[in-house]
Design a protein around this motif. Structure first.
Motif, PDB file in Angstrom:
ATOM      1  N   SER A   5      48.730  36.240  24.079  1.00 19.81           N
ATOM      2  CA  SER A   5      47.166  36.559  23.339  1.00 19.81           C
ATOM      3  C   SER A   5      46.954  37.160  24.543  1.00 19.81           C
ATOM      4  CB  SER A   5      46.480  35.344  23.664  1.00 19.81           C
ATOM      5  OG  SER A   5      47.565  34.317  22.682  1.00 19.81           O
ATOM      6  N   SER A   6      44.880  37.918  24.053  1.00 22.29           N
ATOM      7  CA  SER A   6      44.815  38.936  25.534  1.00 22.29           C
ATOM      8  C   SER A   6      43.790  37.902  25.989  1.00 22.29           C
ATOM      9  CB  SER A   6      43.263  39.860  23.665  1.00 22.29           C
ATOM     10  OG  SER A   6      42.407  38.492  23.509  1.00 22.29           O
ATOM     11  N   TYR A   7      43.414  39.315  27.095  1.00 25.38           N
ATOM     12  CA  TYR A   7      42.340  38.550  28.231  1.00 25.38           C
ATOM     13  C   TYR A   7      41.261  37.445  27.383  1.00 25.38           C
ATOM     14  CZ  TYR A   7      45.737  41.194  31.556  1.00 25.38           C
ATOM     15  OH  TYR A   7      46.375  41.081  32.227  1.00 25.38           O
ATOM     16  N   ALA A   8      40.435  38.033  26.776  1.00 24.61           N
ATOM     17  CA  ALA A   8      39.650  37.213  25.767  1.00 24.61           C
ATOM     18  C   ALA A   8      40.241  36.076  25.279  1.00 24.61           C
ATOM     19  CB  ALA A   8      38.834  38.522  25.117  1.00 24.61           C
ATOM     20  N   ARG A   9      40.857  36.096  24.982  1.00 24.26           N
ATOM     21  CA  ARG A   9      41.488  34.235  24.851  1.00 24.26           C
ATOM     22  C   ARG A   9      42.250  33.485  26.014  1.00 24.26           C
ATOM     23  NH1 ARG A   9      41.253  31.615  20.043  1.00 24.26           N
ATOM     24  NH2 ARG A   9      43.305  30.541  20.029  1.00 24.26           N
ATOM     25  N   ALA A  10      42.117  33.907  26.689  1.00 24.45           N
ATOM     26  CA  ALA A  10      43.205  33.712  28.342  1.00 24.45           C
ATOM     27  C   ALA A  10      42.036  32.935  28.786  1.00 24.45           C
ATOM     28  CB  ALA A  10      44.280  34.198  29.476  1.00 24.45           C
ATOM     29  N   LEU A  11      40.250  33.468  28.849  1.00 23.89           N
ATOM     30  CA  LEU A  11      39.646  33.341  29.434  1.00 23.89           C
ATOM     31  C   LEU A  11      39.528  32.034  28.606  1.00 23.89           C
ATOM     32  CD1 LEU A  11      38.069  36.786  30.926  1.00 23.89           C
ATOM     33  CD2 LEU A  11      38.616  35.447  32.187  1.00 23.89           C
ATOM     34  N   TRP A  12      39.010  32.509  27.380  1.00 31.04           N
ATOM     35  CA  TRP A  12      38.255  31.654  26.706  1.00 31.04           C
ATOM     36  C   TRP A  12      39.053  29.838  26.639  1.00 31.04           C
ATOM     37  CZ3 TRP A  12      34.324  29.557  24.344  1.00 31.04           C
ATOM     38  CH2 TRP A  12      34.731  28.686  23.200  1.00 31.04           C
ATOM     39  N   VAL A  13      40.637  30.034  27.019  1.00 32.61           N
ATOM     40  CA  VAL A  13      41.249  28.987  27.324  1.00 32.61           C
ATOM     41  C   VAL A  13      40.887  28.211  28.582  1.00 32.61           C
ATOM     42  CG1 VAL A  13      43.641  28.076  27.482  1.00 32.61           C
ATOM     43  CG2 VAL A  13      43.174  29.412  25.610  1.00 32.61           C
ATOM     44  N   GLY A  14      40.651  28.993  30.009  1.00 33.56           N
ATOM     45  CA  GLY A  14      40.466  28.518  30.358  1.00 33.56           C
ATOM     46  C   GLY A  14      38.978  28.295  30.813  1.00 33.56           C
ATOM     47  N   ILE A  64      45.199  22.268  42.783  1.00 37.25           N
ATOM     48  CA  ILE A  64      46.941  21.667  42.762  1.00 37.25           C
ATOM     49  C   ILE A  64      46.803  22.447  41.311  1.00 37.25           C
ATOM     50  CG2 ILE A  64      45.032  19.405  43.992  1.00 37.25           C
ATOM     51  CD1 ILE A  64      44.043  19.363  40.468  1.00 37.25           C
ATOM     52  N   GLY A  65      46.312  23.811  40.889  1.00 38.18           N
ATOM     53  CA  GLY A  65      47.431  24.379  39.658  1.00 38.18           C
ATOM     54  C   GLY A  65      46.724  23.919  38.203  1.00 38.18           C
ATOM     55  N   TYR A  66      45.738  23.309  38.292  1.00 35.87           N
ATOM     56  CA  TYR A  66      45.169  23.255  36.877  1.00 35.87           C
ATOM     57  C   TYR A  66      44.706  24.866  36.224  1.00 35.87           C
ATOM     58  CZ  TYR A  66      42.248  21.005  33.265  1.00 35.87           C
ATOM     59  OH  TYR A  66      41.562  21.348  32.155  1.00 35.87           O
ATOM     60  N   PRO A  67      44.448  25.074  35.365  1.00 39.77           N
ATOM     61  CA  PRO A  67      44.718  26.349  34.594  1.00 39.77           C
ATOM     62  C   PRO A  67      43.473  26.114  33.932  1.00 39.77           C
ATOM     63  CG  PRO A  67      46.094  25.368  33.048  1.00 39.77           C
ATOM     64  CD  PRO A  67      46.189  24.416  34.208  1.00 39.77           C
ATOM     65  N   ASP A  68      42.256  26.167  35.012  1.00 44.40           N
ATOM     66  CA  ASP A  68      40.557  26.005  34.545  1.00 44.40           C
ATOM     67  C   ASP A  68      40.042  27.867  34.786  1.00 44.40           C
ATOM     68  OD1 ASP A  68      40.353  26.676  37.039  1.00 44.40           O
ATOM     69  OD2 ASP A  68      38.056  26.472  37.579  1.00 44.40           O
ATOM     70  N   LEU A  69      39.139  27.963  34.657  1.00 42.47           N
ATOM     71  CA  LEU A  69      38.134  29.348  34.258  1.00 42.47           C
ATOM     72  C   LEU A  69      38.025  30.257  35.501  1.00 42.47           C
ATOM     73  CD1 LEU A  69      36.879  31.362  32.642  1.00 42.47           C
ATOM     74  CD2 LEU A  69      34.775  29.976  33.191  1.00 42.47           C
ATOM     75  N   VAL A  70      38.242  28.987  36.874  1.00 48.68           N
ATOM     76  CA  VAL A  70      38.412  30.138  37.666  1.00 48.68           C
ATOM     77  C   VAL A  70      39.455  30.574  37.936  1.00 48.68           C
ATOM     78  CG1 VAL A  70      38.132  29.864  40.408  1.00 48.68           C
ATOM     79  CG2 VAL A  70      36.296  29.330  39.203  1.00 48.68           C
ATOM     80  N   SER A  71      40.801  29.835  37.723  1.00 46.80           N
ATOM     81  CA  SER A  71      42.078  29.884  38.217  1.00 46.80           C
ATOM     82  C   SER A  71      43.026  30.683  37.755  1.00 46.80           C
ATOM     83  CB  SER A  71      42.931  29.264  37.840  1.00 46.80           C
ATOM     84  OG  SER A  71      44.394  28.867  37.595  1.00 46.80           O
ATOM     85  N   VAL A  72      41.977  31.140  35.796  1.00 48.39           N
ATOM     86  CA  VAL A  72      42.680  32.013  34.928  1.00 48.39           C
ATOM     87  C   VAL A  72      41.957  33.066  34.775  1.00 48.39           C
ATOM     88  CG1 VAL A  72      43.074  32.685  32.266  1.00 48.39           C
ATOM     89  CG2 VAL A  72      43.288  30.415  33.065  1.00 48.39           C
ATOM     90  N   ALA A  73      40.684  33.651  35.950  1.00 51.26           N
ATOM     91  CA  ALA A  73      39.949  34.907  36.085  1.00 51.26           C
ATOM     92  C   ALA A  73      40.306  35.615  37.111  1.00 51.26           C
ATOM     93  CB  ALA A  73      38.327  34.604  35.901  1.00 51.26           C
TER      94      ALA A  73
END
Length: 392
Positions: free
Chosen positions: A80-89, A339-348
């Motif tokens: 998926s695109s970076y836009a989709r990854a940031l949306w998931v985060g 702790i490794g949770y994929p939130d917005l900052v982690s994905v960013a």
């Protein structure tokens, strides 16, 4: 012939001089300094990016991200695109923030009321909890809860904390409603019942303000809240519930909440609830003791005094700092990266490391957090305005 004094010629009044107010002058100079600093910063950024062969722009959002995200609310793959990854985060952050605010509010109100209990043991336990949690860094608490979750028994010896709710090293398994017309009808009936109860409360409050009389609202409200879903079940049947069942080495069915999500949610709720408890305690104690004595003199029970006399006055003190706690919980969710949770900052952060588009990515999640904070403040300010006591 005697001399006659002639009147002196009248002088024209001086023209008024324009004088800029001193405060306006300083503001104009400050604005010019800010614009100049911004212009210098923009030029410096362009020059440094040109030296490194980078270009400003958001075109990278359409490229394949290649970021593995283990927990997603919507469908996502590394292709998926970076836009989709940031949306998931963003959705992961929003899920933690919304659920955390709701649970922390309920728990904090209960703890705040218990903080004022006449029972010294209960009051001391709650006071100790509040002091310990408030004076311990949140990062340490998140690491602690993550270690606790990972230290739970394996899946085959999972702890059943509630019927259908299991805790293990792999997180939490909970039952879930199966999507069907019956489920959507039940949810719509619940929403309609809650809306009807709220409208009934508003009407009775207006009646009380106008005439001093108020009809009971609990039984009619419960009739709407429970009766409409019952009619929905009778008409379309009960929605199916998918219960988790242990088959072999893992559970089948239900919804899995990852250890990172459970640890993050627990840490944020426990930490924020301690502050909410102090806010509720201070709000209740801000109401003059004479209000309690007058209500007791009228023969009202303690529970009704708290609900009808004390809390409506305490809300004026409680709501503004509660808004700050909701904002703090939302922004503190960015510590999920520990702790490794994929939130917005982690994905960013991963996107920055892969693309080098630091300014664009940072501006995106800054705008997202700003929008979330402004919307939360707007909603709480509107609610605060609605609960204000209006004098006649």
């Amino acid at each position: 012939m005697s001399d006659i004094a002639l009147p002196a010629a009248r002088r024209a009044p001086p023209l008024p001089r324009f004088r800029m107010p001193r405060g306006l002058l300083w503001q104009a100079l400050l604005l010019a300094a800010v614009l100049g600093l911004g212009w210098w910063f923009w030029g410096n950024v362009q020059a440094n990016m040109a030296k490194r062969g980078l270009e400003l722009g958001f075109g990278f959002l359409d490229r394949a991200a290649g970021i593995p995200i283990g927990e997603a609310v919507v469908e996502y793959t590394p292709a998926s695109s970076y836009a989709r990854a940031l949306w998931v985060g963003f959705l992961n952050t929003l899920r933690v923030a919304v659920v955390g605010c709701v649970i922390a509010t309920i728990l904090g109100i209960a703890l705040g009321v218990m903080r004022l209990s006449p029972n010294p043991l209960l009051r001391g336990l709650v006071g100790g909890y509040v002091e310990i949690v408030r004076n311990t860094p949140l990062v340490l608490q998140l690491v602690f809860w993550h270690a606790v979750i990972l230290g739970l028994p394996p899946v085959r010896q999972a702890l059943e904390v509630l019927p259908g709710v299991f805790l293990s090293q792999r997180g939490m398994k909970i039952p879930v409603l199966v999507a069907s017309p019956a489920m959507w009808a039940l949810l719509a009936a619940l929403a309609a019942g809650a809306l009807g109860w709220w409208l009934l409360l508003r009407r009775e409050r207006a009646r009380q303000a106008a005439t001093g009389q108020r009809r009971p609202t609990i039984l009619p409200g419960l009739a709407m809240l429970l009766g409409l879903p019952a009619l929905s079940v009778l008409a379309l049947g009960a929605p199916q519930v998918e219960w988790p069942e242990l088959t072999g080495f893992n559970f089948q069915g239900g919804v899995t909440l990852s250890p990172e999500f459970v640890a993050l949610l627990t840490g944020l709720v426990v930490y924020t609830a301690a502050f909410v408890a102090e806010i509720v305690r201070a709000g209740i104690q801000s109401v003059h003791r004479g209000q309690w004595e007058a209500a007791f003199a009228l023969g009202l029970p303690r529970g009704r005094i708290m609900r009808l006399v004390i809390l409506p006055q305490a809300l004026r003190v409680i709501i503004p700092p509660m808004t700050s706690q909701f904002l703090n919980l939302t922004k503190n969710s960015s510590l999920a990266i520990v702790i490794g949770y994929p939130d917005l900052v982690s994905v960013a952060n991963t996107a920055i490391n892969q693309t080098g588009q630091a300014i664009e990515v940072i501006s995106i999640f800054m705008a997202v957090y700003l929008a979330m904070s402004l919307l939360t403040s707007l909603a709480m300010n509107l609610y605060n305005r609605s609960v204000q006591i209006r004098e006649r």
